[in-house]
Design an enzyme around this catalytic site. Structure first.
Site, mmCIF file in Angstrom:
data_model
loop_
_atom_site.group_PDB
_atom_site.id
_atom_site.type_symbol
_atom_site.label_atom_id
_atom_site.label_comp_id
_atom_site.label_asym_id
_atom_site.label_seq_id
_atom_site.Cartn_x
_atom_site.Cartn_y
_atom_site.Cartn_z
ATOM 1 N N GLY A 11 0.804 -1.218 0.000
ATOM 2 C CA GLY A 11 0.000 0.000 0.000
ATOM 3 C C GLY A 11 0.834 1.263 0.000
ATOM 4 O O GLY A 11 2.029 1.222 -0.308
ATOM 5 N N HIS A 44 4.555 1.651 -7.929
ATOM 6 C CA HIS A 44 3.539 0.592 -7.890
ATOM 7 C C HIS A 44 2.648 0.663 -9.131
ATOM 8 O O HIS A 44 2.296 -0.369 -9.707
ATOM 9 C CB HIS A 44 2.638 0.743 -6.656
ATOM 10 C CG HIS A 44 3.347 0.678 -5.340
ATOM 11 N ND1 HIS A 44 3.483 1.773 -4.517
ATOM 12 C CD2 HIS A 44 3.946 -0.350 -4.680
ATOM 13 C CE1 HIS A 44 4.126 1.420 -3.406
ATOM 14 N NE2 HIS A 44 4.419 0.137 -3.485
ATOM 15 N N GLN A 80 7.141 -9.838 7.862
ATOM 16 C CA GLN A 80 8.412 -9.456 7.242
ATOM 17 C C GLN A 80 9.067 -8.257 7.918
ATOM 18 O O GLN A 80 10.149 -7.848 7.530
ATOM 19 C CB GLN A 80 8.238 -9.203 5.737
ATOM 20 C CG GLN A 80 7.531 -7.892 5.386
ATOM 21 C CD GLN A 80 7.237 -7.826 3.904
ATOM 22 O OE1 GLN A 80 6.406 -8.567 3.392
ATOM 23 N NE2 GLN A 80 7.924 -6.944 3.205
ATOM 24 N N LYS A 136 13.599 -2.289 -7.761
ATOM 25 C CA LYS A 136 14.029 -1.481 -6.610
ATOM 26 C C LYS A 136 14.387 -2.395 -5.436
ATOM 27 O O LYS A 136 15.338 -2.153 -4.705
ATOM 28 C CB LYS A 136 12.887 -0.531 -6.233
ATOM 29 C CG LYS A 136 12.849 -0.100 -4.809
ATOM 30 C CD LYS A 136 13.283 1.306 -4.691
ATOM 31 C CE LYS A 136 13.299 1.828 -3.281
ATOM 32 N NZ LYS A 136 12.644 1.061 -2.272
ATOM 33 N N GLN A 144 14.857 -9.015 -3.168
ATOM 34 C CA GLN A 144 13.530 -9.632 -3.023
ATOM 35 C C GLN A 144 13.149 -10.380 -4.314
ATOM 36 O O GLN A 144 12.629 -11.499 -4.261
ATOM 37 C CB GLN A 144 12.498 -8.547 -2.718
ATOM 38 C CG GLN A 144 11.064 -9.028 -2.711
ATOM 39 C CD GLN A 144 10.131 -7.966 -2.158
ATOM 40 O OE1 GLN A 144 10.003 -7.830 -0.956
ATOM 41 N NE2 GLN A 144 9.487 -7.216 -3.030
HETATM 42 P P1 AMP Z 1 6.071 -2.368 -1.406
HETATM 43 O O1 AMP Z 1 4.699 -1.818 -1.333
HETATM 44 O O2 AMP Z 1 7.144 -1.424 -0.986
HETATM 45 O O3 AMP Z 1 6.200 -3.746 -0.800
HETATM 46 O O4 AMP Z 1 6.349 -2.571 -2.961
HETATM 47 C C1 AMP Z 1 5.490 -3.356 -3.747
HETATM 48 C C2 AMP Z 1 6.158 -3.616 -5.059
HETATM 49 O O5 AMP Z 1 6.420 -2.375 -5.722
HETATM 50 C C3 AMP Z 1 7.502 -4.333 -4.897
HETATM 51 O O6 AMP Z 1 7.642 -5.309 -5.914
HETATM 52 C C4 AMP Z 1 8.481 -3.218 -5.061
HETATM 53 O O7 AMP Z 1 9.732 -3.623 -5.552
HETATM 54 C C5 AMP Z 1 7.781 -2.334 -6.092
HETATM 55 N N1 AMP Z 1 8.291 -0.974 -6.051
HETATM 56 C C6 AMP Z 1 8.422 -0.178 -4.951
HETATM 57 N N2 AMP Z 1 9.016 0.993 -5.293
HETATM 58 C C7 AMP Z 1 9.272 0.919 -6.621
HETATM 59 C C8 AMP Z 1 9.887 1.801 -7.564
HETATM 60 N N3 AMP Z 1 10.348 2.999 -7.203
HETATM 61 N N4 AMP Z 1 9.979 1.390 -8.846
HETATM 62 C C9 AMP Z 1 9.513 0.175 -9.226
HETATM 63 N N5 AMP Z 1 8.924 -0.702 -8.390
HETATM 64 C C10 AMP Z 1 8.815 -0.335 -7.108
#
Ligand code: AMP
Length: 281
Positions: free
Chosen positions: A31, A37, A61, A150, A154
């Site tokens: 979120g 995203h 996590q 990013k 992971q």
């Molecule tokens: P998170 O909500 O931080 O767990 O991120 C969800 C997904 O969005 C994960 O696969 C992240 O790697 C991806 N994500 C977060 N920030 C970025 C970004 N700046 N560019 C591309 N993907 C991103």
């Protein structure tokens, strides 16, 4: 676009599409959605009949209770933004729906999960990621899932998990989306003051300087790493790590002979930031 909070409703919503042979795409998120995203969601929507965006701040996590408590949450805005990018379902379960009373199963991916983020955040971090991602894959029954580069380690952990457990899902990795000044978008950036945000720009600069040096023929990883540490310290940032690694195994490299990955984690103004860049010789 539907917002669903139970696994039973999710299955009921997706079963007809699956029976018709439709392609289901999944974008797992925690979120506080931003353009990064949304790029993943748009990519998924290009090739999927149904796009499920999960919004779940996964407690297993987080290795720091204060970080979990401070994690930004904005469910209404998330649903509207996800819909605007092409999501057809937002799956936003409660922690109790994902981890009901008596939950006692764990998943550990060895090797690639151990160094860097695995050491800095503790082994429980990638254990929690592997567990929630496996559960989401099984709950959604997705044909494909999109992740951001990013969080490069992971992606490597998820690819290993999918291979090791024979999970029938395609994994797509999307390049990092950055602000115009180069800072990688992150849900955590909202917690940076203006001054700390400006300071944080030394992180992407340290990566692009290494990229430029490698393009100019530099192959010594130790020298590049030492220069990056110096540049960060000069900006008042003490990195947890800045290293050059193999992009699949995350083993450290001493020479850059094939495509390599520069990775960095550093606290800025109490916010832990990570970033990375591919280095091509
Ligand atoms: P998170 O909500 O931080 O767990 O991120 C969800 C997904 O969005 C994960 O696969 C992240 O790697 C991806 N994500 C977060 N920030 C970025 C970004 N700046 N560019 C591309 N993907 C991103």
């Amino acid at each position: 676009m539907r917002v669903i909070d139970s696994v039973a409703q999710l299955r009921a919503a997706l079963d007809p599409i699956r029976r018709r042979g439709g392609r289901i795409g999944l974008v797992p998120t925690m979120g506080a959605l931003h353009e990064g995203h949304l790029t993943l969601i748009r990519e998924a929507a290009r090739v999927s009949d149904e796009v499920v965006v999960s919004v779940f701040v996964n407690p297993t996590q987080f290795t720091d209770a204060a970080d979990l408590a401070a994690y930004p949450r904005d469910p209404e805005t998330d649903a509207a933004m996800a819909a605007s990018a092409g999501a057809t379902v937002v799956f936003a379960p409660t922690p109790g729906e994902v981890y009901p009373a008596g939950f006692s199963t764990g998943i550990r991916v060895g090797g690639v999960s151990e160094p860097w983020e695995g050491t800095a955040r503790g082994a429980a971090h990638f254990d929690g990621v592997a567990l929630v991602v496996t559960k989401l894959f099984l709950m959604v029954g997705a044909d494909a899932a999109w992740f951001g580069r990013k969080d490069a380690q992971q992606v490597a952990v998820v690819r290993r998990l999918v291979r090791d457990l024979n999970i029938p899902i395609e994994i797509h990795a999307v390049p990092t989306v950055r602000d115009a000044d180069g800072l990688a978008l992150s849900s955590r950036n909202v917690r940076l003051s203006a001054a700390d945000r400006a300071k944080a720009l030394a992180i992407p600069r340290s990566l692009s300087a290494a990229g430029a040096a490698v393009a100019d023929g530099e192959t010594d990883a130790d020298l590049l790493t030492a220069r990056a540490h110096e540049a960060l310290r000069a900006a008042g940032i003490e990195p947890e790590y800045w290293a050059i690694v193999d992009p699949d195994s995350f083993a450290p490299l001493t020479r850059i002979e094939t495509e390599s990955l520069a990775i960095v984690a550093a606290p800025v103004g109490g916010v832990r930031l990570i970033d990375n860049e591919l280095l091509s010789p």
